[in-house]
Design an enzyme around this catalytic site. Structure first.
Site: not given
Ligand code: FES
Lengths: 190, 659
Positions: A155
Site C-alpha cells: 500500500h
Molecule cells: S503498506 Fe500496507 S502492508 Fe505495507
C-alpha cells in the site's frame, strides 16, 4: 409461564428438603461451582493454541555478519519472519541522523534504533498490514526526494534509512528486534 | 402467520417471534414430559452426548497440531504430548473418551434391548440409534489409525482387508480404500479427513435421534405408557439434575483414567512407530471392538468371518422386527430376561476371546459365543416373544413406584460388566521382579536425583547405540538440569546434527543445541543395521510405554542376563540369553556391570542400581509431563468430588417432594 432460568420444581416444592432459601443457596452454589469449573476447564483448551515449547525454544537465532559489506544487506529468518540486517553506508547513517525527529510520524532518533550506527537491524514486516517491504535505493534515492530506505509495495509505505515510517499508511516505524553482538562477527537475535 | 411468543424478555421475544427457537427449547428441554420412573440407565444418553461433545472439542484442537503424513504422524502425536501446552491433556482425554463413549453407548443399547425401547412406536428411533453405533465403529477405527503406531498400521491393514473377502469386487475395493497397493500415505490422509468429517455426520444423526425420541417420548423400566401427568415429570429440573449428577460421576471416572492411568486402555505396541515390514506378534483391537473381532475370527472361513462380523452389527438394525413380544420390558418376561443376560455374558466372553491369541479353548469359546449371539437375536427373540407368557403387569406407573427396587441391581450389573471389560484390556502379564518406583501411583513423582543418575547411565552407556529422537536436550530441564548445563551437554554430545545449508549450499554437521533432539550414532536404520551386524537398537524415547511392564521390564531386562542358556535351549550365534526378553534371544550384550559408571553423588553403582536409575530416566523421557499430569489430576478430582456431592444434594432436593 415459568422463567427459563429457574427450576420449575424448585418453587413448586417449598414444602420439604430444607427451607427454600437453603435450597436456593444449594442450587446457586452448585451452579456457581459448575460454571467456575467450566471456565477453568476452558483454559487448557485455549492455551493449547499458544506457541508450543518447541516453537518457544527456537526463539533466538545466531547470525554471522562477517561477510556483509557496507551498502549490503542480508535477510535472516527469525520466528518465521524476515530480519533485515543492513550495513549502512556513511551517507545513509548521516541521512538517518540528520532528520528532525519532530517531523516524524513515529518520532524516534536514529541512535535509539541502532546499537552500532553501521548496523541497522529490523524486523522486515510492514507495520501497516504485514507485507515485507523491499529495499529500494534507486527509485527512492536519497537526494531525489526519496528516503533511501524501504518501500512497501502493498500500500505504498516508505521507510527511511533507519527504517522509520516517512510516507504512506503504516502507523509505526519498522520494529527493531532484541539482539546482542556476541562478537564482531556474530549477532544473536531474540 | 406470526408465532405468538409467550416470553416477556423483549430480546428473547423478538427472536422467538421470528424463529421460535426458545419456544422449542422450552418445550423440548424444560417442559418435555418424562415418565417419572426412569432410572439412571436413562442418563446413558446424556453421558454419550457429553462424551461426543468433548471428543469433538478435543479432536478439533488436536487436529490443529496433528500432521497426517506417514513420516511425521507418530512424531506429531508425541509433539502434542510433549510440546503443545496441555497437549497431553487433549490427547489423553481424546483417547480415553473414545473408550467411555463406547461404554456409555453399550449401556445405552443394552438398556434399550432390556426394556424393549425399540418396540412400536420407537422402531425408527432405534434404527437411527443403530446407525449412530455403526458410525461410531467406523469413526473410532479411523481415529485409531492416526497415531501411526504399529497397532494403528496393522489395524488399518487388517480391517481394510476384510473387504477383500468379497468375491470379484473385493480387491478393487481394497485398493480403492487404500489409494495404493498397501496402507500408506494416501490411506492415512483420507482416514484423517474421514475421521474429522464423520463426527459431524454423527452429530447430525444424534440430533435426528433426539428429535425422534421427543416425538414418541421416552420409554421407561416398566415399558408401559404413562397414563397422565401424574405419572410424568417435566424434563427440567427432574431429569436435567439427574443427568448432571450422572455426568459428574462420569467425569470423575474419566478423569481418574486420564490423569492417573492414561494409557490403561491402549496397547504398548502402538508406541512403536508403524513398520509395514513387521507385524506385531499379537495384534488386538481396542477393547470395544474385541467381541466383533472374536466373531470375525470365530468363523474359520474368510468370507464367512467377514459376513458374520458385519452381520453382528447389521442384526441390530432389525431387532424391532425380530422381537415379536407384546410386552416391552424384560421385567415381566423371566425367560427372555435370562436369555438377555446370557447374551450380555456372551459379549463379555467374546471380548475375552478377542483379546487372546486364537488358540485352544479360546477358538471353541469364540465359536460358541458367536453362535449364541446370532441364536439370541435370530431365534430366541422371535420365539420367546411368541411363546412366553409374560408375568402380570402393573396397571400404571404410579402403582409400581412403591416397589422400585431391582433398578439398582441392573445398574450395578451393567456398570460391573462395563468395568469387566477393563480386565480384558490387560490380558497377559509377564512376571517381572517389581520395584518400588518413586514415580508410581497417583502421588508419585519422578525422583530427580535418580533420573539424573539415570541420564548419566544413558549418556555413558546406552547413548552409544540408542537415540532419543523424540526428546530435545532442553527437556532435561524437567529433571533439574540448568540451562547452562544443558547447553554444555548438547555441545559436548558425541553425535552431530545437520546444520542449515551454508553459503555454498553445503549441509555440514554441527554440535547439537538445546532445542535439537538427542541424536544417536546412526543416521538411519540402514546404517545402524550395517554397523551393528543386522541389529536395530530401538529408539528409547517412549520405550517404557512401548513395552509391557514399563520400568519394571527395563530394569529386569538390563540385569536379566544369564551366563549360558539353560540346557536344551538353542541360542543363535551372537545372541545372549536374557530371562525377560521375549523369546530370550537378545542381540544386546549385558551392558550394565557393577561400576559401569561412577556416580558423583556417592551412590554405589551396582548393576541393579544403574538399571533402576536408567529406567527412571527413561520413564521420564517417555512421559515428561507425568508429574504435572498427576498434580493437576489431584486438583481436578478434588473439584469433581465436591461438585458431584453438591449435585447429588441438588438432585435430592429437587426430587424430595416427589418421593
Ligand atoms: S503498506 Fe500496507 S502492508 Fe505495507
Amino acid at each position: 409461564m415459568p422463567s427459563i432460568t429457574h427450576p420449575i420444581g424448585a418453587d413448586a416444592a417449598e414444602g420439604g428438603g430444607g427451607a427454600p432459601s437453603r435450597r436456593h443457596f444449594l442450587y446457586l452454589g452448585t451452579a456457581a461451582m459448575g460454571a467456575a469449573g467450566l471456565g477453568a476447564a476452558a483454559w487448557p483448551f485455549i492455551d493449547s493454541m499458544n506457541p508450543a515449547s518447541d516453537t518457544l525454544a527456537l526463539a533466538t537465532i545466531e547470525v554471522n555478519i562477517a561477510s556483509v559489506q557496507p551498502g549490503q544487506m542480508i535477510v535472516a529468518a527469525w520466528q518465521g519472519k524476515p530480519v533485515f540486517i543492513r550495513r549502512r553506508t556513511p551517507e545513509e547513517i548521516k541521512a538517518a541522523q540528520d532528520v528532525d525527529i519532530t517531523t516524524l510520524r513515529d518520532a524516534e532518533a536514529d541512535s535509539a534504533r541502532v546499537q552500532k550506527p553501521e548496523w541497522l537491524i529490523l524486523i522486515g514486516v510492514c507495520t501497516h498490514l504485514g507485507c515485507v517491504p523491499m529495499f529500494d535505493g534507486n527509485a527512492l534515492h536519497l537526494g531525489d526526494g526519496g528516503f533511501g530506505g524501504w518501500f512497501c509495495s502493498c500500500h505504498g509505505s516508505q521507510f527511511d534509512t533507519a527504517g522509520r515510517i516517512r510516507k504512506g499508511p503504516a502507523p509505526r516505524n519498522l520494529s527493531v528486534p532484541r539482539y546482542v553482538f556476541l562478537s564482531e562477527a556474530v549477532i544473536k537475535i531474540g | 402467520m406470526v408465532h405468538d411468543s409467550k416470553f416477556t424478555n423483549p430480546v428473547i421475544k423478538w427472536i422467538d417471534t421470528r424463529l421460535p427457537i426458545f419456544t422449542l427449547l422450552q418445550r423440548e428441554y424444560l417442559e418435555f414430559q418424562m415418565p417419572r420412573n426412569v432410572n439412571y440407565l436413562w442418563a446413558s444418553g446424556a453421558l454419550a452426548t457429553l462424551a461426543l461433545v468433548m471428543l469433538m472439542v478435543t479432536g478439533i484442537l488436536l487436529s490443529m497440531q496433528y500432521t497426517a503424513n506417514t513420516t511425521m504422524a507418530f512424531a506429531s502425536v508425541e509433539h502434542i504430548m510433549r510440546d503443545v501446552n496441555y497437549g497431553w491433556l487433549l490427547r489423553d482425554l481424546h483417547a480415553n473418551l473414545s473408550s467411555f463413549f463406547f461404554a456409555a453407548i453399550y449401556v445405552h443399547m443394552a438398556r434399550g434391548i432390556y426394556y424393549g425401547s425399540y418396540q412400536n412406536p420407537r422402531e425408527l428411533l432405534w434404527l437411527i440409534g443403530a446407525l449412530i453405533f455403526l458410525l461410531m465403529v467406523m469413526t473410532g477405527f479411523l481415529g485409531y489409525v492416526l497415531p501411526w503406531g504399529q497397532m494403528s498400521f496393522w489395524a488399518a491393514t487388517v480391517i481394510t482387508n476384510l473387504f477383500s473377502a468379497f468375491p470379484v469386487v473385493g480387491d478393487p475395493i481394497v485398493t480403492w480404500l487404500w489409494g495404493g497397493f498397501s496402507v500408506d500415505n494416501p490411506t492415512l490422509n483420507r482416514f484423517y479427513t474421514l475421521h474429522f468429517m464423520l463426527p459431524f455426520v454423527l452429530l447430525a444423526v444424534v440430533i435426528l435421534h433426539v428429535a425422534a425420541l421427543h416425538s414418541v417420548g421416552s420409554n421407561n423400566p416398566l415399558g408401559i405408557d404413562p397414563r397422565g401427568p401424574d405419572e410424568t415429570v417435566p424434563f427440567h429440573p427432574y431429569v436435567t439434575i439427574k443427568d448432571l449428577f450422572a455426568c459428574c460421576v462420569f467425569l470423575l471416572v474419566v478423569a481418574a483414567f486420564v490423569f492417573f492411568a492414561p494409557t490403561y486402555w491402549g496397547h504398548p505396541d502402538n508406541f512403536i512407530p508403524a513398520n509395514p515390514m513387521v507385524t506385531p506378534s499379537h495384534i488386538v483391537p481396542e477393547w470395544y471392538y474385541l467381541w466383533l473381532y472374536a466373531i470375525l475370527r470365530g468363523i474359520p472361513d474368510k468370507l464367512g468371518g467377514t459376513v458374520a462380523m458385519f452381520g453382528a452389527v447389521l442384526v441390530l438394525f432389525v431387532i424391532p422386527w425380530l422381537d415379536t413380544a407384546k410386552v416391552r420390558s424384560l421385567k415381566f418376561r423371566p425367560r427372555a430376561r435370562v436369555c438377555f443376560w446370557l447374551m450380555i455374558i456372551d459379549i463379555v466372553v467374546l471380548s475375552f476371546c478377542g483379546a487372546r491369541s486364537p488358540e485352544g479353548v479360546w477358538v471353541l469359546l469364540a465359536r460358541v459365543g458367536t453362535g449364541y449371539y446370532f441364536v439370541y437375536f435370530l431365534i430366541l427373540m422371535p420365539l420367546l416373544g411368541r411363546f412366553e407368557t409374560p408375568r402380570p403387569m402393573p396397571a400404571s406407573i404410579l402403582e409400581s413406584l412403591k416397589k422400585a427396587a431391582g433398578v439398582a441391581v441392573l445398574a450395578t450389573a451393567a456398570g460391573a460388566l462395563t468395568l469387566g471389560f477393563a480386565g480384558v484390556a490387560q490380558a497377559e502379564e509377564v512376571a517381572l521382579p517389581s520395584h518400588t518406583w518413586h514415580q508410581a501411583g497417583p502421588f508419585g513423582t519422578i525422583d530427580q536425583k535418580q533420573a539424573k543418575r539415570g541420564f548419566q547411565v544413558y549418556q555413558e552407556v546406552c547413548s552409544h547405540c540408542h537415540a532419543l529422537t523424540l526428546v530435545p536436550f532442553r527437556a532435561l530441564a524437567g529433571i533439574g538440569f540448568t540451562e547452562d548445563q544443558i547447553k554444555e551437554i548438547a555441545a559436548q554430545w558425541p553425535y552431530q546434527v545437520d546444520d542449515e545449508p551454508n553459503d555454498e549450499g553445503k549441509v555440514l554437521k554441527r554440535a547439537p543445541r538445546p532445542y535439537d533432539r538427542i541424536v544417536g550414532p546412526f543416521a538411519n536404520d540402514k546404517e545402524a543395521g550395517a554397523v551393528m551386524g543386522g541389529l536395530l537398537p530401538p529408539d528409547l524415547s517412549v520405550i517404557t510405554k512401548a513395552r509391557h511392564g514399563g520400568e519394571d521390564y527395563i530394569a529386569a531386562l538390563l540385569t536379566g542376563y544369564q551366563e549360558s542358556a539353560p540346557a536344551g535351549f538353542k541360542l543363535i550365534d551372537g545372541r545372549f540369553y536374557n530371562e525377560y526378553f521375549p523369546g530370550h534371544q537378545i542381540g544386546m550384550p549385558q551392558m550394565l556391570q557393577d561400576d559401569s559408571v561412577s556416580y558423583a553423588d556417592g551412590t554405589k553403582a551396582t548393576a541393579e542400581q544403574e538399571a533402576e536409575d536408567v529406567a527412571v530416566f527413561l520413564s521420564f523421557v517417555a512421559d515428561p509431563t507425568q508429574d504435572e499430569r498427576k498434580h493437576l489430576g489431584l486438583r481436578v478430582m478434588l473439584f469433581l468430588l465436591v461438585l458431584t456431592g453438591l449435585m447429588y444434594g441438588c438432585k435430592r432436593a429437587v426430587w424430595h417432594d416427589l418421593h
